[in-house]
Design a protein around this motif. Structure first.
Motif, PDB file in Angstrom:
ATOM      1  N   ILE A 202       0.867  -1.185   0.000  1.00 14.06           N
ATOM      2  CA  ILE A 202       0.000   0.000   0.000  1.00 14.06           C
ATOM      3  C   ILE A 202       0.902   1.232   0.000  1.00 14.06           C
ATOM      4  CG2 ILE A 202      -1.699   1.331   1.329  1.00 14.06           C
ATOM      5  CD1 ILE A 202      -2.832  -1.258   2.355  1.00 14.06           C
ATOM      6  N   ALA A 203       0.511   2.255  -0.750  1.00 14.17           N
ATOM      7  CA  ALA A 203       1.352   3.446  -0.860  1.00 14.17           C
ATOM      8  C   ALA A 203       0.523   4.714  -0.881  1.00 14.17           C
ATOM      9  CB  ALA A 203       2.225   3.366  -2.116  1.00 14.17           C
ATOM     10  N   GLN A 204       1.046   5.765  -0.247  1.00 14.60           N
ATOM     11  CA  GLN A 204       0.518   7.133  -0.369  1.00 14.60           C
ATOM     12  C   GLN A 204       1.655   7.984  -0.930  1.00 14.60           C
ATOM     13  OE1 GLN A 204      -2.270   8.303   3.144  1.00 14.60           O
ATOM     14  NE2 GLN A 204      -0.737   6.933   4.018  1.00 14.60           N
ATOM     15  N   ARG A 205       1.282   8.878  -1.857  1.00 14.20           N
ATOM     16  CA  ARG A 205       2.321   9.638  -2.551  1.00 14.20           C
ATOM     17  C   ARG A 205       1.939  11.107  -2.684  1.00 14.20           C
ATOM     18  NH1 ARG A 205       6.141   7.452  -5.033  1.00 14.20           N
ATOM     19  NH2 ARG A 205       6.267   9.317  -6.333  1.00 14.20           N
ATOM     20  N   ILE A 206       2.959  11.914  -2.937  1.00 14.02           N
ATOM     21  CA  ILE A 206       2.778  13.299  -3.363  1.00 14.02           C
ATOM     22  C   ILE A 206       3.554  13.461  -4.659  1.00 14.02           C
ATOM     23  CG2 ILE A 206       3.242  15.736  -2.868  1.00 14.02           C
ATOM     24  CD1 ILE A 206       2.993  15.142   0.081  1.00 14.02           C
ATOM     25  N   GLY A 207       2.894  14.004  -5.680  1.00 13.82           N
ATOM     26  CA  GLY A 207       3.581  14.233  -6.947  1.00 13.82           C
ATOM     27  C   GLY A 207       3.676  12.982  -7.802  1.00 13.82           C
ATOM     28  N   LYS A 208       4.465  13.102  -8.866  1.00 11.26           N
ATOM     29  CA  LYS A 208       4.593  12.016  -9.834  1.00 11.26           C
ATOM     30  C   LYS A 208       5.532  10.930  -9.312  1.00 11.26           C
ATOM     31  CE  LYS A 208       8.272  14.459 -12.351  1.00 11.26           C
ATOM     32  NZ  LYS A 208       8.678  15.021 -13.661  1.00 11.26           N
ATOM     33  N   VAL A 209       5.427   9.780  -9.940  1.00 14.42           N
ATOM     34  CA  VAL A 209       6.279   8.651  -9.574  1.00 14.42           C
ATOM     35  C   VAL A 209       7.629   8.845 -10.254  1.00 14.42           C
ATOM     36  CG1 VAL A 209       6.572   6.157  -9.653  1.00 14.42           C
ATOM     37  CG2 VAL A 209       4.296   7.142  -9.331  1.00 14.42           C
ATOM     38  N   ALA A 210       8.590   9.342  -9.508  1.00 15.11           N
ATOM     39  CA  ALA A 210       9.922   9.602 -10.056  1.00 15.11           C
ATOM     40  C   ALA A 210      10.907   9.745  -8.906  1.00 15.11           C
ATOM     41  CB  ALA A 210       9.920  10.868 -10.917  1.00 15.11           C
ATOM     42  N   ILE A 211      12.156   9.388  -9.167  1.00 13.93           N
ATOM     43  CA  ILE A 211      13.223   9.570  -8.186  1.00 13.93           C
ATOM     44  C   ILE A 211      13.614  11.045  -8.166  1.00 13.93           C
ATOM     45  CG2 ILE A 211      15.662   9.041  -7.736  1.00 13.93           C
ATOM     46  CD1 ILE A 211      15.160   6.234  -8.758  1.00 13.93           C
TER      47      ILE A 211
END
Length: 283
Positions: free
Chosen positions: A154-163
């Motif tokens: 399970i994941a919560q993110r901010i912004g795009k998927v990028a390093i």
């Protein structure tokens, strides 16, 4: 000589006598119809009707399982693929490949309290219950959003998927299961150290280094939390991120992991790491 009937002629009918009538025999009943007597067109028509009915029933049977189940209205998290096995993740006993430089970590403090970070804590909108992993932790409001992010459960993110990633995610520990179930704080601290090394390799640009900012027992249950500041170069500029990893005993030989990383581009959310450290729990 009286006149009589001529030879070969029937005698004349007497006056007033009705003519004789002969009853015709009834026709015999028709023979019973056999299968071979049914017209071939009727056979084809019946076969076509039966084939159509069977085809419709087969469609319902085959595709009845394709109807998606309705998700709960308040569900905001996205289950994704599990963390890969040790064949795709570094472990304490695996030497680095010739194409990878070893990630050298500074000594881990035996005990160091997690300091209050800068920024404003996001609103806690609920609790995420990761049944696959066996832990719960805070569900954070905007700007955090649930997005698919393998290899986490399970994941919560901010912004795009990028390093470099801005992410809060849970999964089983990304390495081989220990030979025996960890029991001491030192065992869990060592596993947390390897999980932090794994995060440096997978969540940041190559060449990133870390400095420990916290090392403490989890508030409930068995496990250990490490906090660390990551320094890296991105777009030719040196930047930093605040991160944490918690290893939790969940009744299995392999423990669960909660990992979070917030680069300085979202440093106003660094305080969210304190929220996670204080409220993560085993189920």
């Amino acid at each position: 000589m009286g006149q009589g009937a001529g030879p070969g002629l029937p005698p004349p009918q007497q006056f007033g006598q009705p003519p004789s009538r002969t009853m015709a025999p009834l026709p015999p009943p028709p023979p019973p119809r056999r299968l071979g007597d049914i017209p071939i067109k009727a056979v084809y028509l019946l076969g076509a009707i039966l084939a159509t009915v069977l085809a419709v029933l087969l469609v319902f049977v085959v595709f009845s399982g394709d109807v998606p189940t309705r998700q709960q209205a308040d569900e905001q998290v996205v289950p994704v693929a599990p963390v890969p096995s040790s064949s795709a993740a570094p472990t304490p006993s695996v030497s680095p490949t010739p194409t990878e430089s070893p990630i050298v970590l500074p000594p881990v403090p035996a005990s160091k309290k997690y300091a209050t970070l800068s920024g404003t804590a996001s609103l806690v909108t609920g609790v995420i219950t990761d049944k696959t992993v066996g832990i719960t932790y805070p569900r954070l409001g905007s700007p955090w959003k649930a997005k698919s992010f393998p290899p986490f459960s399970i994941a919560q993110r901010i912004g795009k998927v990028a390093i470099p990633h801005t992410v809060i995610a849970s999964a089983m520990y990304p390495g081989e299961s220990p030979e025996k179930k960890p029991s001491s704080n030192a065992d869990y601290r060592d596993i947390a150290t390897q999980a932090a090394r794994w995060s440096i390799r997978t969540q940041y640009p190559k060449g990133a280094t870390l400095q420990w900012t916290a090392s403490q027992k989890i508030p409930v249950g068995k496990g250990w939390t490490l906090g660390y500041k990551v320094t890296y170069t991105f777009d030719g500029k040196e930047q930093e991120a605040q991160a944490m990893v918690t290893i939790i005993e969940v009744g299995k030989t392999k423990p669960a992991m909660l990992m979070a990383s917030i680069p300085e581009t979202n440093k106003t959310r660094w305080r969210d790491l304190n929220t996670l450290v204080q409220q993560v729990r085993p189920l």
